[in-house]
Structure formats: structure tokens, C-alpha cells
Design a protein around this motif. Structure first.
Motif, mmCIF file in Angstrom:
data_model
loop_
_atom_site.group_PDB
_atom_site.id
_atom_site.type_symbol
_atom_site.label_atom_id
_atom_site.label_comp_id
_atom_site.label_asym_id
_atom_site.label_seq_id
_atom_site.Cartn_x
_atom_site.Cartn_y
_atom_site.Cartn_z
ATOM 1 N N ARG A 298 27.144 27.020 5.752
ATOM 2 C CA ARG A 298 27.919 26.644 4.557
ATOM 3 C C ARG A 298 27.928 25.133 4.366
ATOM 4 N N ARG A 299 27.317 24.382 5.269
ATOM 5 C CA ARG A 299 27.439 22.916 5.234
ATOM 6 C C ARG A 299 26.427 22.263 4.317
ATOM 7 N N ASP A 300 26.612 20.952 4.116
ATOM 8 C CA ASP A 300 25.824 20.260 3.090
ATOM 9 C C ASP A 300 24.351 20.050 3.450
ATOM 10 N N PHE A 301 24.085 19.460 4.610
ATOM 11 C CA PHE A 301 22.695 19.093 4.933
ATOM 12 C C PHE A 301 22.359 19.519 6.353
ATOM 13 N N VAL B 60 23.014 11.024 -1.329
ATOM 14 C CA VAL B 60 22.545 9.650 -1.533
ATOM 15 C C VAL B 60 23.281 8.698 -0.579
ATOM 16 N N ARG B 61 24.546 8.999 -0.329
ATOM 17 C CA ARG B 61 25.305 8.147 0.600
ATOM 18 C C ARG B 61 24.673 8.186 1.994
ATOM 19 N N TYR B 62 24.354 9.382 2.476
ATOM 20 C CA TYR B 62 23.730 9.468 3.816
ATOM 21 C C TYR B 62 22.325 8.868 3.791
ATOM 22 N N GLU B 63 21.599 9.150 2.718
ATOM 23 C CA GLU B 63 20.229 8.622 2.623
ATOM 24 C C GLU B 63 20.233 7.111 2.784
ATOM 25 N N GLN B 64 21.150 6.455 2.080
ATOM 26 C CA GLN B 64 21.170 4.986 2.109
ATOM 27 C C GLN B 64 21.775 4.463 3.406
ATOM 28 N N ARG B 65 22.818 5.148 3.888
ATOM 29 C CA ARG B 65 23.437 4.668 5.137
ATOM 30 C C ARG B 65 22.445 4.716 6.296
ATOM 31 N N LEU B 66 21.711 5.826 6.362
ATOM 32 C CA LEU B 66 20.856 6.032 7.536
ATOM 33 C C LEU B 66 19.427 5.533 7.314
ATOM 34 N N ASP C 43 26.430 24.817 -6.079
ATOM 35 C CA ASP C 43 27.685 25.300 -5.488
ATOM 36 C C ASP C 43 28.697 24.161 -5.426
ATOM 37 N N ASP C 44 28.231 23.017 -4.955
ATOM 38 C CA ASP C 44 29.143 21.896 -4.740
ATOM 39 C C ASP C 44 28.403 20.597 -5.075
ATOM 40 N N ALA C 45 28.575 20.177 -6.317
ATOM 41 C CA ALA C 45 27.800 19.021 -6.787
ATOM 42 C C ALA C 45 28.246 17.690 -6.164
ATOM 43 N N VAL D 105 27.910 15.149 15.911
ATOM 44 C CA VAL D 105 26.672 15.626 16.554
ATOM 45 C C VAL D 105 25.479 14.818 16.016
ATOM 46 N N ARG D 106 25.468 14.665 14.710
ATOM 47 C CA ARG D 106 24.409 13.859 14.072
ATOM 48 C C ARG D 106 24.377 12.451 14.686
ATOM 49 N N ASP D 107 25.551 11.828 14.768
ATOM 50 C CA ASP D 107 25.592 10.440 15.233
ATOM 51 C C ASP D 107 25.314 10.322 16.730
HETATM 52 N N1 CTP Z 1 30.756 19.045 4.552
HETATM 53 C C1 CTP Z 1 29.999 19.840 3.706
HETATM 54 N N2 CTP Z 1 30.087 19.698 2.335
HETATM 55 C C2 CTP Z 1 30.930 18.785 1.808
HETATM 56 C C3 CTP Z 1 31.724 17.984 2.650
HETATM 57 C C4 CTP Z 1 31.605 18.135 4.029
HETATM 58 O O1 CTP Z 1 29.225 20.653 4.176
HETATM 59 N N3 CTP Z 1 31.023 18.666 0.475
HETATM 60 C C5 CTP Z 1 30.637 19.248 6.030
HETATM 61 C C6 CTP Z 1 29.502 18.493 6.690
HETATM 62 O O2 CTP Z 1 28.951 19.309 7.692
HETATM 63 C C7 CTP Z 1 30.152 17.312 7.318
HETATM 64 C C8 CTP Z 1 31.532 17.855 7.685
HETATM 65 O O3 CTP Z 1 31.819 18.824 6.682
HETATM 66 O O4 CTP Z 1 29.447 16.883 8.457
HETATM 67 C C9 CTP Z 1 32.615 16.834 7.745
HETATM 68 O O5 CTP Z 1 32.713 16.134 6.523
HETATM 69 P P1 CTP Z 1 32.992 14.591 6.481
HETATM 70 O O6 CTP Z 1 34.091 14.260 7.387
HETATM 71 O O7 CTP Z 1 33.069 14.192 5.048
HETATM 72 O O8 CTP Z 1 31.610 14.019 6.992
HETATM 73 P P2 CTP Z 1 31.024 13.482 8.362
HETATM 74 O O9 CTP Z 1 29.795 14.272 8.655
HETATM 75 O O10 CTP Z 1 32.062 13.420 9.398
HETATM 76 O O11 CTP Z 1 30.394 12.135 7.908
HETATM 77 P P3 CTP Z 1 30.881 10.678 7.809
HETATM 78 O O12 CTP Z 1 30.036 10.046 8.836
HETATM 79 O O13 CTP Z 1 30.526 10.255 6.423
HETATM 80 O O14 CTP Z 1 32.347 10.670 8.071
#
Ligand code: CTP
Length: 423
Positions: A123-126, A177-183, A168-170, A40-42
Motif C-alpha cells: 500500500r506504500r508509495d515507492f 519529486v521530493r525524494y528524487e531531488q533529496r536523494l 489513488d493518492d496524488a 530502512v531506506r536510510d
Molecule cells: N507513505 C505512503 N504514502 C504516502 C505517505 C507515506 O506510502 N502518501 C508511507 C511510506 O512508506 C513512507 C511512510 O509511509 O516511508 C512514512 O511516511 P513519512 O513519514 O512521510 O515518510 P518517511 O519515509 O519517513 O520519509 P521522510 O524521510 O521524508 O520523513
């Protein structure tokens, strides 16, 4: 906002048909299916990404089982996690049951229960990874964005969804940082502060998970940007006190990329990352990240060879001497040292080994030597070694040359040189 038109344009037709079929079957079961996460992001950014993650409200495994029965797809189900993979000829689809997660303590795996789409997104990361697109017929293409992910995409920000996200999930520290730099985004102000506050929480993460995140970083187009930024934010030393990043890493990573096949590149990055370590320091790193035996060997070899490079700094070395000095090291360790060393005699010798010497073989084999009257065992071993050296040094070229040399050795009852090694 409706993204139906974008989905139709963006996804390959065949993939779109599969996804629509799944959503249709889900509807008949009273379930709803969404595209979610990275795709969705992409899609909103206009970047290709056909790694589709689908979230299902209701049991994703049962739905996937039904889809597999009515199609050519192979099914891989994980009942415990409520997830399933459908493997088609050209595509793979990941289906997951929408879920709620509760972290009992930092770094622990969360307790999971079935939930709604909104539970699954929070529950997701960003925020930029916490959006979904409906695939149901009645609101097909509708963007579900409860946490303002689209707004953050427009502001080019990486933002966590709640203050305890990093603790919760370090691993999210590394992901941010990976997304910050990639995007080419920035960490949102509070996210950056919390990232620094919670960097010590990396200690709660298992070695396997940290290594996995490093592997993901090494799959990025320019991992050196991520490594540099992790150093700048003070994250690198938390993984290992000897890790650092400077212009050296950036230059060498760039060089590695131009040389190496993508499959071998991650190992080479690992070897370059620890190039400034001492042989003793590396052990702590290998143990903390639970690095595989093969990669550990390559990383140890990298440092062992580094200390022995002066042996290669002689113009008088014969190709066979170079070969015997280097043959005991993993090729990726030799490559790392070649990249690390500036153009010089040492560099040329390493390159000669990698591009040529390591592939040199004698034309005669054991069977042919037997026919010449040389008996199997130590005698034959010695003959083969002398032939190999002669071939490396260009003293024999043809099979006939090799035969002649082998026969002369047989008559001589030769003593051979002691083998050269770096030890
Ligand atoms: N996710 C999360 N926390 C993590 C790992 C993953 O919330 N520690 C969630 C994110 O919403 C992420 C999804 O799970 O979008 C899928 O994870 P992943 O396949 O690692 O990431 P993608 O978003 O598909 O990104 P990438 O472009 O790096 O593959």
C-alpha cells in the motif's frame, strides 16, 4: 539479506534497547514487529534517521498500551487507525497495525482493514519506502523486500508499486519529486510517464494535504530543486496556474536560508514562492491550500509591500519615516521584500527596519510620563509617539533627553505631525 550488524551500529544504544524490548513483549503476545519505511531506506543508504516507524502484525495499540504500562513511555493511541505513539524522554516511536488499504475513488481516504506485513508494504508509495526489517528474535535483522526496493536504491530510482498509485493518492506526485531531488535519484521511466498522466489528479486532493506536502518540501535542505523539478514536470501549474519556478526562486531561496532561523524559514519560502503573483491572484492560492490566517496575512503583505516599495526609494527618508512606512507589515513580508530586492536604497531601508528600527523603544513609559504631569489618554499617546520618533531619528539618546523633550511638549500643548503611512 541480514542487517542485524548495521542496525546495531546505526541506532543509538538507548533506542535499540527500546525497540528490542517492544519486540520481546510482542513475541510473548504472539505478534511480530518490523522496522519499516524511511528508516530502512536510510539505513541501507547509510543516512541517519532516528524517526522510527514500527509495523506490528496484530493489534499495535494493545501492544503499545502494554509497553507503556511497563515503562516510562507516554502513550498516544488512535484506536480508529490502529496506530500509537510511544513518547520516551529522548525518542518517539510510531507503531502501526499492519494494514490493507483499498481506495474507493481517487483522492479519497482509503478503507483500512488489518493485514499482513506484505499487505502493508504494497500500500506504500515507492519501492524504496516499501521495505521492512524484522525485529523478531528468530530472524532479527532480516530484510523484507518483496518489491525490489533495494535494487531500486542501487539503481537510484523512484518507482511506484502499481500503475494506479498516483491516481489513488496524488500527493505521491509531490513526494516522488521530493525524494528524487533529496536523494539525487531519478524517476523510473514508467513512473515518470504515470506521474505526468496523473498530474490532473492533484485536483482530487484537499488543500490541507497539498499544503502539508509543500511544507515538507520546504523542510528539505534545498527545496528550490524540488520546486524547479515540479515546474519542469508541469506539476506546479496544476496546484496554481500562476506558480512558476525559474532561476530567481533558486537564488532567493538560497539567500533566505542564509538569513533566516529554521523555524521561520518555511513562511519566508511561501512568501517568495508567490512573489511574482499579483495581489488578486494570491487569493485563489490561499483558498486552495487553506493557508492559515497568519501566513495568509504575511503573503498578502508581501505583495502589498512590493507595490509600495517606490516609497522607500528616497535617500532623504528619516529613520522614523521608514519605521512608520513599514510597521504595519508582517516582518516576514518585509524580509521577503528585502531578499527580493537587489542591493539598493530600498533594500537598505528594509534592512534598517528589520535589524534596528523595529526594536527601538522609548526609555520612558506611561507611568513615568504621569509622574511628569502628563495625563493618560490621547495626550500621553501623542507624547509617546513624539518621543519614539525622536529616539528613532537619534534626536534623543538618554532618559534625561526624553524627560526634557516630554516636559517641553507638555508646555507647548504640542500639535504632532499626522502619522505617515504608505496608504
Ligand atoms: N507513505 C505512503 N504514502 C504516502 C505517505 C507515506 O506510502 N502518501 C508511507 C511510506 O512508506 C513512507 C511512510 O509511509 O516511508 C512514512 O511516511 P513519512 O513519514 O512521510 O515518510 P518517511 O519515509 O519517513 O520519509 P521522510 O524521510 O521524508 O520523513
Amino acid at each position: 539479506m541480514n542487517l542485524a550488524r548495521q542496525i546495531e551500529q546505526y541506532l543509538p544504544r538507548q533506542l535499540l534497547e527500546l525497540v528490542k524490548d517492544i519486540s520481546g513483549q510482542a513475541a510473548k503476545r504472539g505478534q511480530r514487529v518490523y522496522l519499516v519505511g524511511g528508516v530502512v531506506r536510510d539505513l541501507l543508504l547509510g543516512y541517519p534517521n532516528f524517526d522510527l516507524d514500527l509495523v506490528v502484525e496484530g493489534d499495535a495499540v494493545k501492544l503499545a498500551q502494554q509497553v507503556a504500562e511497563t515503562s516510562q513511555a507516554k502513550l498516544l493511541a488512535h484506536h480508529r487507525f490502529g496506530t500509537a505513539k510511544l513518547k520516551y524522554e529522548n525518542f518517539t516511536l510510531d507503531l502501526a497495525t499492519a494494514r490493507r488499504e483499498i481506495y474507493a475513488r481517487p483522492g479519497a481516504l482509503p478503507a483500512v482493514t488489518p493485514g499482513t506485513l506484505k499487505d502493508d508494504l504494497i500500500r506504500r508509495d515507492f519501492s524504496i519506502n516499501a521495505m521492512a526489517i524484522s525485529l523478531a528474535a528468530n530472524d532479527y535483522g532480516e530484510l523484507v523486500d518483496p518489491y525490489q526496493g533495494k535494487n531500486d536504491l542501487e539503481r537510484r530510482l523512484i518507482r511506484i508499486l502499481h500503475p494506479e498509485s498516483f491516481s489513488d493518492d496524488a500527493t505521491r506526485i509531490l513526494r516522488a519529486v521530493r525524494y528524487e531531488q533529496r536523494l539525487c535519484f531519478e524517476l523510473e521511466t514508467q513512473t515518470a510517464e504515470l506521474l505526468k498522466r496523473d498530474t490532473p489528479m492533484l485536483d482530487t486532493i484537499s488543500g490541507d494535504r497539498i499544503r502539508h506536502e509543500l511544507e515538507l518540501i520546504f523542510k528539505e535542505k534545498q527545496p528550490e530543486f524540488v520546486i524547479n523539478r515540479l515546474a519542469e514536470l508541469g506539476v506546479l501549474p496544476r496546484i496554481n496556474p500562476f506558480l512558476k519556478s525559474d532561476g530567481w526562486i533558486a537564488e532567493k531561496f538560497d539567500r533566505a536560508r542564509r538569513l533566516k532561523k529554521p523555524t521561520q524559514l518555511p513562511s519566508l519560502y511561501f512568501c517568495l514562492l508567490i512573489y511574482s503573483f499579483s495581489e488578486r491572484d494570491i487569493e485563489q492560492f490561499l483558498a486552495r491550500l487553506n493557508i492559515s490566517a497568519k501566513l495568509s496575512r504575511a503573503m498578502r503583505d508581501t505583495l502589498r509591500l512590493k507595490t509600495r516599495l517606490p516609497f522607500l526609494d528616497k535617500s532623504s527618508l528619516k529613520p522614523s519615516e521608514i519605521y512608520y512606512l513599514l510597521r504595519e507589515y508582517e516582518p516576514v513580508a518585509i524580509q521577503a521584500n528585502a531578499i527580493a530586492s537587489d542591493p539598493s536604497m530600498v533594500h537598505r531601508h528594509l534592512q534598517l527596519f528589520l535589524t534596528k528600527l523595529r526594536y527601538v523603544r522609548t526609555s520612558l513609559d506611561g507611568e513615568e510620563l504621569k509622574r511628569l504631569g502628563i495625563s493618560a489618554g490621547p495626550e500621553m499617546g501623542k507624547v509617546l509617539q513624539v518621543l519614539h520618533r525622536a529616539k528613532l531619528d537619534g534626536e534623543v539618546r538618554t532618559r534625561a533627553d526624553e524627560k526634557k523633550l516630554a516636559l517641553s511638549l507638555k508646555e507647548l500643548d504640542f500639535p504632532t505631525d499626522p502619522e505617515l503611512t504608505l496608504e
